[in-house]
Design an enzyme around this catalytic site. Structure first.
Site, PDB file in Angstrom:
ATOM      1  N   ARG A  18       0.843  -1.205   0.000  1.00 13.59           N
ATOM      2  CA  ARG A  18       0.000   0.000   0.000  1.00 13.59           C
ATOM      3  C   ARG A  18       0.876   1.251   0.000  1.00 13.59           C
ATOM      4  O   ARG A  18       2.073   1.181   0.253  1.00 13.59           O
ATOM      5  CB  ARG A  18      -0.888   0.030   1.252  1.00 13.59           C
ATOM      6  CG  ARG A  18      -1.937  -1.040   1.253  1.00 13.59           C
ATOM      7  CD  ARG A  18      -2.878  -0.939   2.426  1.00 13.59           C
ATOM      8  NE  ARG A  18      -2.329  -1.482   3.660  1.00 13.59           N
ATOM      9  CZ  ARG A  18      -2.165  -0.798   4.794  1.00 13.59           C
ATOM     10  NH1 ARG A  18      -2.505   0.470   4.856  1.00 13.59           N
ATOM     11  NH2 ARG A  18      -1.671  -1.375   5.859  1.00 13.59           N
ATOM     12  N   ASP A  66       6.708 -10.473   8.842  1.00 15.57           N
ATOM     13  CA  ASP A  66       6.661  -9.387   9.825  1.00 15.57           C
ATOM     14  C   ASP A  66       8.068  -8.823   9.984  1.00 15.57           C
ATOM     15  O   ASP A  66       8.984  -9.535  10.425  1.00 15.57           O
ATOM     16  CB  ASP A  66       6.139  -9.957  11.154  1.00 15.57           C
ATOM     17  CG  ASP A  66       5.983  -8.897  12.233  1.00 15.57           C
ATOM     18  OD1 ASP A  66       6.491  -7.762  12.041  1.00 15.57           O
ATOM     19  OD2 ASP A  66       5.362  -9.204  13.268  1.00 15.57           O
ATOM     20  N   TYR A 159       6.229   6.853  17.983  1.00 17.53           N
ATOM     21  CA  TYR A 159       6.543   7.012  16.551  1.00 17.53           C
ATOM     22  C   TYR A 159       7.742   7.953  16.349  1.00 17.53           C
ATOM     23  O   TYR A 159       8.656   7.650  15.574  1.00 17.53           O
ATOM     24  CB  TYR A 159       5.298   7.556  15.846  1.00 17.53           C
ATOM     25  CG  TYR A 159       5.403   7.645  14.339  1.00 17.53           C
ATOM     26  CD1 TYR A 159       5.277   6.512  13.540  1.00 17.53           C
ATOM     27  CD2 TYR A 159       5.603   8.870  13.706  1.00 17.53           C
ATOM     28  CE1 TYR A 159       5.357   6.600  12.153  1.00 17.53           C
ATOM     29  CE2 TYR A 159       5.680   8.970  12.322  1.00 17.53           C
ATOM     30  CZ  TYR A 159       5.555   7.833  11.548  1.00 17.53           C
ATOM     31  OH  TYR A 159       5.635   7.927  10.174  1.00 17.53           O
ATOM     32  N   LYS A 163      11.275   6.958  14.597  1.00 17.92           N
ATOM     33  CA  LYS A 163      11.760   7.610  13.372  1.00 17.92           C
ATOM     34  C   LYS A 163      13.078   8.346  13.624  1.00 17.92           C
ATOM     35  O   LYS A 163      13.919   8.445  12.729  1.00 17.92           O
ATOM     36  CB  LYS A 163      10.681   8.544  12.818  1.00 17.92           C
ATOM     37  CG  LYS A 163       9.439   7.813  12.307  1.00 17.92           C
ATOM     38  CD  LYS A 163       9.790   6.869  11.168  1.00 17.92           C
ATOM     39  CE  LYS A 163       8.585   6.144  10.596  1.00 17.92           C
ATOM     40  NZ  LYS A 163       8.941   5.203   9.523  1.00 17.92           N
TER      41      LYS A 163
END
Ligand code: NDP
Length: 251
Positions: A18, A66, A159, A163
């Site tokens: 996606r 995964d 997050y 990152k």
């Protein structure tokens, strides 16, 4: 630049089913590369994409894997190497969000995001290094990070940390393997129009949109083209860099 600039090259893109990963997979294939990609759940989308890619006349390998599972990643890379012969490019793209203010964030939300986004990138980098080091011309690794890892965002302690971690990983690995002609760079993306951006709270999304100097979200095709440049021979003298692709949001 020849249209098929990646003819004979072999690429792995994590999370190819996606959004940004899919756009990168398609652009690599259009430019002639054999492409392998994994996914978490989207088996049907993966098979459709595989058919589209093979119809372009290049090889494609896909399976569920995964990114957070070190052994599964090693097995995936082994299968890709058996199928393609080598790996020239790795794009660490697979990523998730589990946004929540820290006081409400569950330990499992921290673990899932760190393990997928950061450990996943480490797992794949580690697994591709041996085949890449055997290439006469080395290879290129691109980590898809975020401006959230540079400026920090409310509700994204997990997050942002993942990152920012990818940026540290990029720089350390770039130094470690530069002598093997392998470059390692990162993209720090702003808001790009994908499922992930759709999951954002609408009000927050509008607020961020109003702060983007270029006045719009990015699109996946422009990210894919920048990714291809950083993987290509034109960028062989660029390593350890974090390129912001954010419409000026985090200037
Ligand atoms: P999407 O949510 O649209 O797609 C994520 C992809 O990653 C899917 O193919 C998904 O597979 C795969 N994936 C998720 N978890 C795993 C896992 N554990 N193992 C294997 N594959 C997995 O994301 P985007 O395209 O929006 O984002 C791609 C990258 O770009 C991410 O790293 C994201 O953090 C980063 N980014 C995105 C921004 C944006 O605004 N969209 C901004 C900044 C950075 P499946 O389909 O099976 O679920």
């Amino acid at each position: 630049m020849s249209e098929k600039q990646f003819l004979g090259k072999c690429a792995i893109v994590t999370g190819g089913t996606r959004g940004i990963g899919k756009a990168i997979v398609l652009e690599l294939a259009r430019r002639g590369a054999n492409v392998a990609f994994n996914y978490a759940k989207s088996a049907e989308e993966a098979e459709k994409l595989k058919a589209e890619i093979t119809s372009m006349g290049v090889k494609c390998f896909t399976s569920q894997c995964d990114v957070a599972k070190t052994d599964s990643v090693a097995e995936f890379v082994k299968q890709v190497t058996a199928e393609f012969g080598t790996v020239d490019f790795l794009v660490n793209n697979a990523g998730i969000t589990r946004d929540q203010l820290i006081l409400r964030m569950k330990e499992e939300d921290w673990d899932a995001v760190i393990n997928t986004n950061l450990k996943g990138a480490w797992n794949f980098a580690k697994a591709v290094l041996r085949p890449m080091m055997r290439n006469e011309n080395g290879g290129s690794i691109l980590n898809i990070s975020s401006i959230s890892g540079i400026v920090g965002m409310i509700g994204q302690t997990n997050y942002s940390a993942s990152k920012a971690g990818m940026i540290g990983l990029t720089k350390a690995l770039a130094k470690e393997i530069a002598s093997r002609k392998i470059t390692v760079n990162a993209l720090a993306l702003g808001l790009i129009e994908t499922d992930m951006a759709q999951e954002m709270n609408a009000e927050y999304r509008e607020k961020i949109l109003s702060q983007i100097p270029l006045g719009r979200l990015g699109n996946v095709q422009e990210v894919a083209e920048i990714a291809c440049f950083l993987l290509s021979d034109s960028a062989r003298y660029i390593t350890g860099q974090v390129i912001q692709v954010d419409g000026g949001l985090a200037m």
